[in-house]
Design an enzyme around this catalytic site. Structure first.
Site, PDB file in Angstrom:
ATOM      1  N   HIS A 224       0.315  -1.438  -0.113  1.00  0.00           N
ATOM      2  CA  HIS A 224       0.378  -0.545   0.079  1.00  0.00           C
ATOM      3  C   HIS A 224       0.723   1.298   0.157  1.00  0.00           C
ATOM      4  CE1 HIS A 224      -3.557   1.903   0.625  1.00  0.00           C
ATOM      5  NE2 HIS A 224      -3.809   1.950   1.576  1.00  0.00           N
ATOM      6  N   HIS A 263      -1.905  -2.025  -9.246  1.00  0.00           N
ATOM      7  CA  HIS A 263      -3.031  -1.392  -8.971  1.00  0.00           C
ATOM      8  C   HIS A 263      -4.032  -2.621  -8.493  1.00  0.00           C
ATOM      9  CE1 HIS A 263      -5.470   1.508  -6.659  1.00  0.00           C
ATOM     10  NE2 HIS A 263      -4.231   2.465  -6.314  1.00  0.00           N
ATOM     11  N   ASP A 316       2.858   5.991  -6.469  1.00  0.00           N
ATOM     12  CA  ASP A 316       4.158   5.222  -5.276  1.00  0.00           C
ATOM     13  C   ASP A 316       5.449   5.529  -6.442  1.00  0.00           C
ATOM     14  OD1 ASP A 316       2.799   6.413  -3.482  1.00  0.00           O
ATOM     15  OD2 ASP A 316       2.994   3.844  -3.253  1.00  0.00           O
TER      16      ASP A 316
END
Ligand code: ACO
Length: 380
Positions: A224, A263, A316
């Site tokens: 995450h 994802h 990210d």
């Protein structure tokens, strides 16, 4: 989904709708993200984190008067009790996310409204925590370096104040703007793992501080929010752009994952990624370190065949390089994600409280049945 007998198993709750929401729309196939109907690209390019917080929690973009009052309250709430800073000092050797989780938990002992679960008080507490959390993260970094924490500014905006407290100097307008955009991009994202975890806590009619502590603990993992830190570690291990392709092939051939890709919901490019990609490139050139962007771009090239399987860059992937180039210590990357996400967690708790139902799924039992109990003295 797996069906065994009468049971439908949804491992990882993949594809399961938990409830309805008016706050966040994600189209994973298109790569589209809206906060209360507003496109993330418009918000990232034209708005501020303060406006976005107001939009998420008070359901509308503020007018000037509303924004001024809202902003004044956020600024007034930035200080953290000395007792909480003492606790930060006691646990300073821990990972910044562990310190943040501990300090937010401790703040529950000092908040005047901790046990008030009304919607109004929950929003006030969420905004207070949003204001206080940067003070904790910045103070921890300075305390662990043997430096005195910098008191929060009464004038800088939310993002600028965080960098001011972290760096011990006023950030450049560009640095403050990048941080502001980063907070906007991380503010909310539907039923992601940490928001879901916060909702589970709220669904027992626990309080906001407990739910945010749950959210921080859940965000920390590398699947995450921890991915930005892992991406930068990976980039440092690869070391030069020329080695990126070979490194990635070896990793993938060995069954490993390239961090910052994939994802659960997006099967196209994460729409948040482009805003950080552009900044990673520009910052790298300005700081005389263009190699990081080039290295990441080379990794993206090697990962192209994975796009057929819906594996694209996520938010990210470029975030780590942006923070790194701004001089933020690597182990603080995930804390920055948490700072941006507190309004989103608060919003999820508010929505949960508005139409609460205990979240309590089932497990299909596959163990033995009716095993005879053998007293301790008779066990071999
Ligand atoms: N690199 C290589 N292969 C990958 C990657 C990756 N980053 N991500 C997924 N895959 C592959 C898996 O190996 C798996 O292959 P298989 O079917 O041959 O076994 C397949 O894609 C599906 O993977 P799952 O883990 O089942 O998919 P899920 O939707 O649960 O995964 C997750 C999402 C956890 C984010 C995953 O893509 C991952 O581990 N990515 C790397 C970590 C990361 O970047 N996390 C940040 C997420 S975004 C955020 O939280 C802000």
């Amino acid at each position: 989904m797996v069906t065994t007998g009468k049971i439908e198993l949804h491992r990882g709750l993949s594809g399961v709708y938990l409830d309805r929401t008016e706050s966040c729309f994600i189209d994973g196939a298109e790569g589209k993200l809206l906060y209360r109907g507003y496109n993330i690209h418009d918000l990232a390019e034209k708005s501020t984190f303060e406006e976005v917080m107001h939009l998420l929690l008070y359901k509308k973009l503020p007018n000037r008067k509303e924004l001024a009052a809202f902003d004044a309250q956020l600024k007034a709430d930035r200080a953290v009790p000395a007792e909480v800073l003492d606790i930060v000092d006691k646990v300073k050797k821990a990972h910044p996310m562990d310190v943040l989780r501990t300090a937010v938990s401790a703040l529950a002992a000092f908040d005047p409204e901790t046990t008030d679960n009304s919607i109004e008080a929950t929003i006030r507490k969420g905004l207070r925590l949003t204001s206080q959390a940067p003070t904790i993260v910045a103070a921890h970094d300075r305390i662990r370096k043997g430096l005195k924490p910098i008191p929060p500014s009464r004038t800088l905006n939310h993002a600028g104040n965080f960098l001011h407290m972290l760096f011990g100097r006023n950030p450049t307008p560009e640095e403050a703007h990048i941080m502001d955009v980063d907070f906007i991009l991380h503010a909310e994202h539907g039923a992601n793992a940490s928001a879901f975890a916060a909702r589970v806590t709220a669904s027992t009619v626990s309080d906001l501080h407990s739910a945010i502590v749950t959210g921080i603990g859940t965000l920390k993992g590398p699947a995450h929010g921890g991915a930005a830190e892992e991406v930068m570690k990976m980039a440092e291990e690869i070391s030069t752009p020329e080695k990126a392709a070979e490194w990635a092939r070896k990793r993938l051939d060995g069954g490993g994952r390239v961090m910052g890709f994939g994802h659960r919901v997006y099967k196209a490019e994460d729409p948040r990624a482009q805003h950080l990609r552009d900044r990673s490139k520009v910052l790298g050139e300005q700081k005389g370190e263009p190699q990081w962007f080039q290295l990441l771009a080379n990794l993206q090239e090697v990962m192209k065949p994975y796009q057929r399987r819906g594996i694209f860059v996520n938010v990210d992937f470029y975030a780590g390089s942006v923070y790194y180039l701004m001089g933020v210590p690597e182990d603080i990357f995930v804390s920055i994600f948490a700072l941006g996400r507190i309004p989103g967690w608060t919003l999820n708790v508010v929505e949960q409280f508005e139409r609460n139902m205990l979240i309590r799924p089932l497990m299909e039992y596959t163990g033995p049945m009716d095993v005879p109990y053998v007293p301790l003295a008779q066990r071999p």
